[in-house]
Design a protein around this motif. Sequence first.
Motif, PDB file in Angstrom:
ATOM      1  N   ASP A 609     -43.926  14.706  38.264  1.00 17.93           N
ATOM      2  CA  ASP A 609     -44.653  14.527  37.000  1.00 17.93           C
ATOM      3  C   ASP A 609     -45.493  13.254  37.022  1.00 17.93           C
ATOM      4  N   LEU A 610     -44.956  12.172  37.587  1.00 15.73           N
ATOM      5  CA  LEU A 610     -45.711  10.907  37.685  1.00 15.73           C
ATOM      6  C   LEU A 610     -46.948  11.074  38.564  1.00 15.73           C
ATOM      7  N   PHE A 611     -46.778  11.795  39.659  1.00 18.56           N
ATOM      8  CA  PHE A 611     -47.902  11.981  40.585  1.00 18.56           C
ATOM      9  C   PHE A 611     -49.006  12.821  39.940  1.00 18.56           C
ATOM     10  N   LYS A 612     -48.578  13.821  39.141  1.00 15.48           N
ATOM     11  CA  LYS A 612     -49.580  14.656  38.458  1.00 15.48           C
ATOM     12  C   LYS A 612     -50.393  13.824  37.481  1.00 15.48           C
ATOM     13  N   LYS A 613     -49.702  12.978  36.721  1.00 14.48           N
ATOM     14  CA  LYS A 613     -50.409  12.157  35.748  1.00 14.48           C
ATOM     15  C   LYS A 613     -51.332  11.152  36.426  1.00 14.48           C
ATOM     16  N   ALA A 614     -50.928  10.665  37.601  1.00 12.34           N
ATOM     17  CA  ALA A 614     -51.766   9.710  38.336  1.00 12.34           C
ATOM     18  C   ALA A 614     -52.795  10.410  39.220  1.00 12.34           C
ATOM     19  N   GLU A 615     -52.730  11.762  39.249  1.00 13.71           N
ATOM     20  CA  GLU A 615     -53.656  12.578  40.034  1.00 13.71           C
ATOM     21  C   GLU A 615     -53.612  12.217  41.520  1.00 13.71           C
ATOM     22  N   VAL A 616     -52.391  12.077  42.040  1.00 12.16           N
ATOM     23  CA  VAL A 616     -52.171  11.851  43.468  1.00 12.16           C
ATOM     24  C   VAL A 616     -51.156  12.874  43.942  1.00 12.16           C
ATOM     25  N   SER A 617     -51.046  13.022  45.246  1.00 12.63           N
ATOM     26  CA  SER A 617     -50.127  14.026  45.777  1.00 12.63           C
ATOM     27  C   SER A 617     -49.071  13.440  46.704  1.00 12.63           C
ATOM     28  N   LYS A 673     -37.139  21.781  49.100  1.00 13.30           N
ATOM     29  CA  LYS A 673     -38.476  22.360  48.945  1.00 13.30           C
ATOM     30  C   LYS A 673     -39.477  21.376  48.344  1.00 13.30           C
ATOM     31  N   MET A 674     -39.049  20.651  47.314  1.00 13.39           N
ATOM     32  CA  MET A 674     -40.004  19.938  46.465  1.00 13.39           C
ATOM     33  C   MET A 674     -40.089  18.432  46.715  1.00 13.39           C
ATOM     34  N   SER A 675     -39.127  17.845  47.415  1.00  9.81           N
ATOM     35  CA  SER A 675     -39.113  16.380  47.497  1.00  9.81           C
ATOM     36  C   SER A 675     -39.927  15.830  48.662  1.00  9.81           C
ATOM     37  N   ARG A 676     -40.439  16.689  49.511  1.00  9.03           N
ATOM     38  CA  ARG A 676     -41.093  16.210  50.725  1.00  9.03           C
ATOM     39  C   ARG A 676     -42.315  15.342  50.441  1.00  9.03           C
ATOM     40  N   SER A 677     -43.025  15.609  49.355  1.00  7.68           N
ATOM     41  CA  SER A 677     -44.247  14.847  49.074  1.00  7.68           C
ATOM     42  C   SER A 677     -44.006  13.639  48.174  1.00  7.68           C
ATOM     43  N   VAL A 678     -42.787  13.531  47.615  1.00  9.67           N
ATOM     44  CA  VAL A 678     -42.543  12.427  46.675  1.00  9.67           C
ATOM     45  C   VAL A 678     -41.698  11.319  47.291  1.00  9.67           C
ATOM     46  N   GLY A 679     -41.490  11.383  48.608  1.00 10.69           N
ATOM     47  CA  GLY A 679     -40.806  10.293  49.291  1.00 10.69           C
ATOM     48  C   GLY A 679     -39.307  10.339  49.231  1.00 10.69           C
ATOM     49  N   ILE A 680     -38.719  11.516  49.016  1.00  7.36           N
ATOM     50  CA  ILE A 680     -37.267  11.659  49.027  1.00  7.36           C
ATOM     51  C   ILE A 680     -36.896  12.530  50.228  1.00  7.36           C
ATOM     52  N   ARG A 681     -36.127  11.977  51.133  1.00 10.77           N
ATOM     53  CA  ARG A 681     -35.750  12.669  52.372  1.00 10.77           C
ATOM     54  C   ARG A 681     -34.244  12.903  52.385  1.00 10.77           C
ATOM     55  N   MET A 682     -33.836  13.964  53.054  1.00  7.69           N
ATOM     56  CA  MET A 682     -32.409  14.273  53.138  1.00  7.69           C
ATOM     57  C   MET A 682     -31.937  14.270  54.586  1.00  7.69           C
ATOM     58  N   LEU A 683     -30.762  13.667  54.794  1.00 10.22           N
ATOM     59  CA  LEU A 683     -30.027  13.790  56.051  1.00 10.22           C
ATOM     60  C   LEU A 683     -28.710  14.462  55.693  1.00 10.22           C
ATOM     61  N   MET A 684     -28.607  15.756  55.974  1.00 10.85           N
ATOM     62  CA  MET A 684     -27.422  16.534  55.627  1.00 10.85           C
ATOM     63  C   MET A 684     -26.599  16.772  56.885  1.00 10.85           C
TER      64      MET A 684
END
Length: 900
Positions: A609-617, A673-684
């Motif tokens: 939501d923050l990225f949408k408002k700032a118009e960045v991806s 699915k969705m966190s890859r572009s917002v800087g959240i990574r998973m090590l499972m």
Amino acid sequence: MLSSPLYFILHFVFPYGIMLGSLFLLIGYLEKKYIGANEDRVLKKLITIAIIIGVPAIFIEWIVGQPWWITFSDHVHNLVEFAKAQPLFGILITRTQVFNGYVKNIFVTWFPVYWDAFVVIYFIGILIEFLALKWRISFSRTFNVLVPIFFTFPRIFEYCVGKQTPIEDKILEGKIKGKLKENLNDSYEDAAAGEASYREGAGGSSAETTKVAVAVATRRSSVTVRTTADGKRVARLFVKQSRETETDRAIENTLKGFGSRISGNSIYFPNDPTFSPKDGGYIFDSSIPYDAGKRLGEFKKVFSDPFSLDNKTSQGGKGAIKAYFHIILSLLKYVFSITPYSIYKRFIINADKKFKIDTSTSNAKFIVQQNLDLSVIPEPKADGNTIEVQRQKALQRANNRISDVTTALSSVKISGQFKDVQVGGSTAIYTYTLPPDPNLPSDFKKVQEQFSNLLRLNSKPIITLDAGLLKVSIDNNISIPVSFTDMIKRRKTGVSNIISGIAGIDPMGEPIYFELGDKNPHVMVFGKTGTGKTVLIMSILYSIMSATDPKHLRVLYVDGKGNSFEFMSKDSAHPNPFTYAPPGDASGDIEYARAVIRYVEMETRRRIDLFKKAEVSKLADYNKVLESQGKDILPEILFVVDEFSAITQQDKDLKASEINKFGTIDRFEYIAKMSRSVGIRMLMANQSARKELVPGKVSANITARVSLGVSEPIESEIALPETGIAVHLVSRPGEFYSTLKGPLNAEHGYCPYLPDEVMQALNDSLVKKFGPCEYEVTREEILESEETQDEMVSDLGISPENILVPEPEPTAETPLDIIDSLGEQYYPWLDMHRNIITNNTEANVALKYKLDEANAKIQKLINKLDVWRQVQLNAQNANTHKATGELVKSTTNGRDLDKI
């Protein structure tokens, strides 16, 4: 004085001709005797000769001791003395002395001449015969190979134009051609020479003609070998096609299987030739990597202890005497490999290692820091030895087994050209170059079992095939420890991602990088109990922390079977400043563990939501906006979930009405699915890779894998899909395979071990540099966010008050047809509660014959929601562009979705 021509003939031509002829006769005689040799017959003859000599000797010994024999000897002596006193005896002595003088004169004059001829001819002949036996071709053909080389010795100047081994290449050409002729039955050569008749019935003339044609075709064959400056040995054998179909058929049959008979010396032909209509003949082609300077870097490998335990025959070794002669032969090979080009190549290799310039910073987005105090890490040892001593011992043992491994491969019908052997961890990796062969097995499971039996291994080897290279990984029984300090010091200085660490080192000692970014946003780690999964994770984490700072990266932990990460918390005696929030323990506090997972999902939605408002991806672009406004940037979050199946399995204990709020599988799927572009990574991470423990909807969105040993064969495909690597055969702690570079470029390595006290000391060094650990969010804040999750705004921009809830509210037990009948006004609610579709009871309890029907319904519903979501996203983006004055493209309805 003899004339010069006659002197030359008598002193050189005639003596050397006699010696050469005698050598040929001797070699021919010995070869025939060798072919017809029978060890039993030889032993019987030796026994017979011993008896024949021994019995008369015993009889003579008995006679000499008798009194009558002594008397007889005295009479004979007196008779000889009487004869010497007579005049006739003096005349005979004089004549004998004259004759002896004449013979002596001839001997003194001609013996040196013939002795010189004997020494020269037999010395050279023995060397040629030695090569002939080694090459498995006749003496005469070996002679024909070497003589042209002698007369074309000036080709050594081809070094000046960049050729690596011109003399050796020429020898190989002759050797291959000699073996081609030797491959024919003797009757073919006899037929071509007109020395035999094959007129057997009506077809005799035709058979003889065919034999002649095939023999002539082999004589007209051409062989080229060249070792290029770019590091390849290229070889080609060409046999021209004849004018007749029957003859071509005979040529093709003659050449079948010939490739494996002549492969060697960095030349590897396929077993059977390829017919080329363009060239009009049968072709064997080979192109193998070759480095003339490599052998010069292996001088230490030449020497070993002949009396070591590995060489003892009781331990299956070759024995001290054979080991000693092996050292001598290896030394001779090394000396003969010293050529101008190999010296030049070795100089370049050494210069590249010692003065290598790190160019990684030229195109890097981030510069690697050095945050850790590496002095607190002691040098690792194994069996009381240093890394270098263990490496030398391991390499010696691995080298001693090369011939056994090669023989075992041949036994399972895999003929490979040995390339090199590498050691690392407790494994020896033998690499073989293979020719293109359609008969190679695609599944090495059976081969691995046969291989294990042939070599009498305690554990099965791992055999992989990639780009013509066969790699056989065998337990070497000598452990080489990995130094975390050396690993960090050898890393590149420029990287493309903030999360940039090192998983371990490969057998060559080179770092195996662990980077999470756009290419690999998340990773799964597998490893059964005892293989060092937690050790690997901590090694990766500390290597990441050594390169960046808490401003750019924070780490969030959840452990499904305990609290392995508690010592990283703020309340620990040795806190870690990178820790994002209190670590979660699903075994003791499942409520908080689920709340942490839910928090990561909400943080993902919040950042979208923050990225949408700032118009960045992307996070990097959003942080630039924050920096321009003088605000603190958002750090990347590495979400580490150990034993995730222990968490997801507890979803089964939830009621259908609780799944929406507390279920974790859909949460993990959404984050993946969705966190890859917002800087959240998973090590499972998980101990087991069994299908029932690894949710498909999660693993499908995480393609990168790192796997240590697993328990069952079926787990290998899940742990490392599309690689064919049997990680269920890996048993040594710290040994792993990584597919962060893709399944076709899997890396094999070993991770270092960091004891608890060392990790605590490293935490102290990080606190000293970055200050005390401060959480981004507290436990209370995470639990609060769990309670207020229903107030969250959808990532589609739809507020909770605008989301219609169906009446009655569907659950996972609601029939799929009823859910499908809901109108589009309820799609926002369905989109947020997809788990009632994916976990629907109708599919779980369906009879076998109705299971496909239920799954088809689920897929249909999911596809319908995906189409609706995409339309909403496009409409939302269009409105955003309209508000900023940008060009607005028309949106489409669901039927035209593929045109968006």
